[in-house]
Each structure stands twice: as C-alpha cells, then as structure tokens.
Design a protein around this motif. Structure first.
Motif, mmCIF file in Angstrom:
data_model
loop_
_atom_site.group_PDB
_atom_site.id
_atom_site.type_symbol
_atom_site.label_atom_id
_atom_site.label_comp_id
_atom_site.label_asym_id
_atom_site.label_seq_id
_atom_site.Cartn_x
_atom_site.Cartn_y
_atom_site.Cartn_z
ATOM 1 N N ALA A 58 24.787 -18.620 -18.696
ATOM 2 C CA ALA A 58 25.848 -19.632 -18.659
ATOM 3 C C ALA A 58 26.971 -19.272 -19.622
ATOM 4 O O ALA A 58 28.158 -19.385 -19.287
ATOM 5 C CB ALA A 58 25.279 -21.012 -18.983
ATOM 6 N N ARG A 59 26.612 -18.832 -20.815
ATOM 7 C CA ARG A 59 27.637 -18.426 -21.790
ATOM 8 C C ARG A 59 28.420 -17.213 -21.288
ATOM 9 O O ARG A 59 29.633 -17.138 -21.435
ATOM 10 C CB ARG A 59 27.011 -18.136 -23.154
ATOM 11 C CG ARG A 59 26.589 -19.397 -23.894
ATOM 12 C CD ARG A 59 26.201 -19.105 -25.342
ATOM 13 N NE ARG A 59 25.128 -18.123 -25.486
ATOM 14 C CZ ARG A 59 23.831 -18.402 -25.463
ATOM 15 N NH1 ARG A 59 23.430 -19.651 -25.303
ATOM 16 N NH2 ARG A 59 22.936 -17.447 -25.611
ATOM 17 N N ALA A 60 27.729 -16.266 -20.659
ATOM 18 C CA ALA A 60 28.415 -15.080 -20.122
ATOM 19 C C ALA A 60 29.349 -15.465 -18.980
ATOM 20 O O ALA A 60 30.440 -14.917 -18.853
ATOM 21 C CB ALA A 60 27.395 -14.047 -19.641
ATOM 22 N N GLU A 61 28.941 -16.446 -18.161
ATOM 23 C CA GLU A 61 29.757 -16.878 -17.026
ATOM 24 C C GLU A 61 30.949 -17.739 -17.439
ATOM 25 O O GLU A 61 31.812 -18.020 -16.618
ATOM 26 C CB GLU A 61 28.908 -17.649 -16.010
ATOM 27 C CG GLU A 61 28.003 -16.769 -15.198
ATOM 28 C CD GLU A 61 27.294 -17.528 -14.085
ATOM 29 O OE1 GLU A 61 27.437 -18.761 -13.988
ATOM 30 O OE2 GLU A 61 26.602 -16.869 -13.297
ATOM 31 N N THR A 62 30.987 -18.168 -18.680
ATOM 32 C CA THR A 62 32.124 -18.949 -19.166
ATOM 33 C C THR A 62 32.901 -18.191 -20.236
ATOM 34 O O THR A 62 33.782 -18.774 -20.870
ATOM 35 C CB THR A 62 31.662 -20.310 -19.724
ATOM 36 O OG1 THR A 62 30.711 -20.088 -20.767
ATOM 37 C CG2 THR A 62 31.061 -21.186 -18.644
ATOM 38 N N ALA A 63 32.575 -16.944 -20.424
ATOM 39 C CA ALA A 63 33.220 -16.079 -21.421
ATOM 40 C C ALA A 63 33.083 -16.637 -22.830
ATOM 41 O O ALA A 63 33.915 -16.397 -23.686
ATOM 42 C CB ALA A 63 34.702 -15.837 -21.082
ATOM 43 N N SER A 64 32.015 -17.380 -23.059
ATOM 44 C CA SER A 64 31.782 -17.886 -24.414
ATOM 45 C C SER A 64 30.634 -17.158 -25.094
ATOM 46 O O SER A 64 30.223 -17.519 -26.182
ATOM 47 C CB SER A 64 31.513 -19.394 -24.380
ATOM 48 O OG SER A 64 30.367 -19.679 -23.610
ATOM 49 N N GLY A 65 30.117 -16.142 -24.433
ATOM 50 C CA GLY A 65 29.044 -15.324 -24.988
ATOM 51 C C GLY A 65 28.996 -14.007 -24.241
ATOM 52 O O GLY A 65 29.664 -13.829 -23.222
ATOM 53 N N ALA A 66 28.228 -13.083 -24.734
ATOM 54 C CA ALA A 66 28.169 -11.756 -24.135
ATOM 55 C C ALA A 66 26.764 -11.452 -23.644
ATOM 56 O O ALA A 66 25.795 -12.070 -24.080
ATOM 57 C CB ALA A 66 28.591 -10.715 -25.164
ATOM 58 N N ILE A 67 26.671 -10.517 -22.707
ATOM 59 C CA ILE A 67 25.370 -9.997 -22.291
ATOM 60 C C ILE A 67 25.382 -8.497 -22.553
ATOM 61 O O ILE A 67 26.434 -7.886 -22.671
ATOM 62 C CB ILE A 67 25.035 -10.313 -20.820
ATOM 63 C CG1 ILE A 67 26.042 -9.664 -19.860
ATOM 64 C CG2 ILE A 67 24.935 -11.802 -20.589
ATOM 65 C CD1 ILE A 67 25.636 -9.769 -18.400
#
Length: 139
Positions: A58-67
């Motif tokens: 979810a964070r990766a899909e909102t650009a608020s986190g990285a994978i």
C-alpha cells in the motif's frame, strides 16, 4: 549509515516533488497499482504473492514507501507474464501496454469492481433495514 543513505531511507516524502527520484517513486506507485488493478488482484492477495505485507505494498502504491528491487522485479515479471508491459525508467514517461487480446483481463477486473459495489450497496441496504435506518433509495 552515511548522511546520503539516511536521506534516501526517509522515504519519498523526504525528497522534493520535482526531484527525479520522487518522480520515479510516483511512476512506480502508478505502475504497481495499475498492473495489479488490470489483473483484478487485491492488495492483500498480491502482497502475499510477493511475500511482503499489505501495508508495504500500500505504501509503495501511494509513493509513501519503497519496495526492494527484488520485489519490484517480481511484480514486473508477474505483469509481463500476464501480457502487461510496463516501461518504467528514471527519466522519461511511464508507459503501460496491454495488448488487445488481453483486454478481457481488464473487463473482468471492471466487472468484479462493479459486482463488489453492488454487493456493498446490498449489504448497506440490509444493515439499514435491520437497524431501522433508511437508505438513500428508501427516502
């Protein structure tokens, strides 16, 4: 940890919106969300396939986190296998290509969303009747 590593590890929000890395994070987020949506896979199911938590996806899909690069490569391979080609580069536009003969994937995903919305409305209607509340359609 070096000062530069600490800077990048604070997530995309720590980078100005016009920085190339931030733009890439937004493109990555859009690519992940679009590819998953075309396949009609929930965040939870796709995260499980990837071996990561739903919140991380979810964070990766909102650009608020990285994978990790390995997780990204896994996702892109899943999309590629399904016929969804995602051209994702640091510089340049984001291109998502779905061949015409794979449009049925998108149709199924859209139908599934439509069915989910109908079921949600029915559940809300049922809850309203059981609690005595009026729904918009009853007023």
């Amino acid at each position: 940890m070096s000062e530069m590593d600490a800077f990048w590890s604070n997530g995309p929000e720590s980078v100005s919106k016009d920085h190339a890395r931030r733009k890439y994070s937004v493109k990555l987020a859009a690519a992940l969300r679009a590819g998953r949506s075309i396949l009609g896979i929930s965040q939870a199911a796709f995260a499980k396939q990837m071996g990561i938590s739903k919140s991380k996806l979810a964070r990766a899909e909102t650009a608020s986190g990285a994978i990790s690069s390995e997780d990204l490569e896994f996702a892109l391979n899943v999309f590629r296998y399904a016929g969804i080609n995602i051209d994702l580069t640091m510089k340049g536009d984001l291109h998502i290509t779905l061949p015409d003969d794979h449009l049925s994937l998108l149709e199924v995903a859209m139908e599934t969303d439509e069915i989910k919305n109908i079921l949600r409305k029915d559940q809300l209607d049922d809850r309203g009747k059981s609690t005595g509340l009026k729904t918009d359609s009853e007023e």
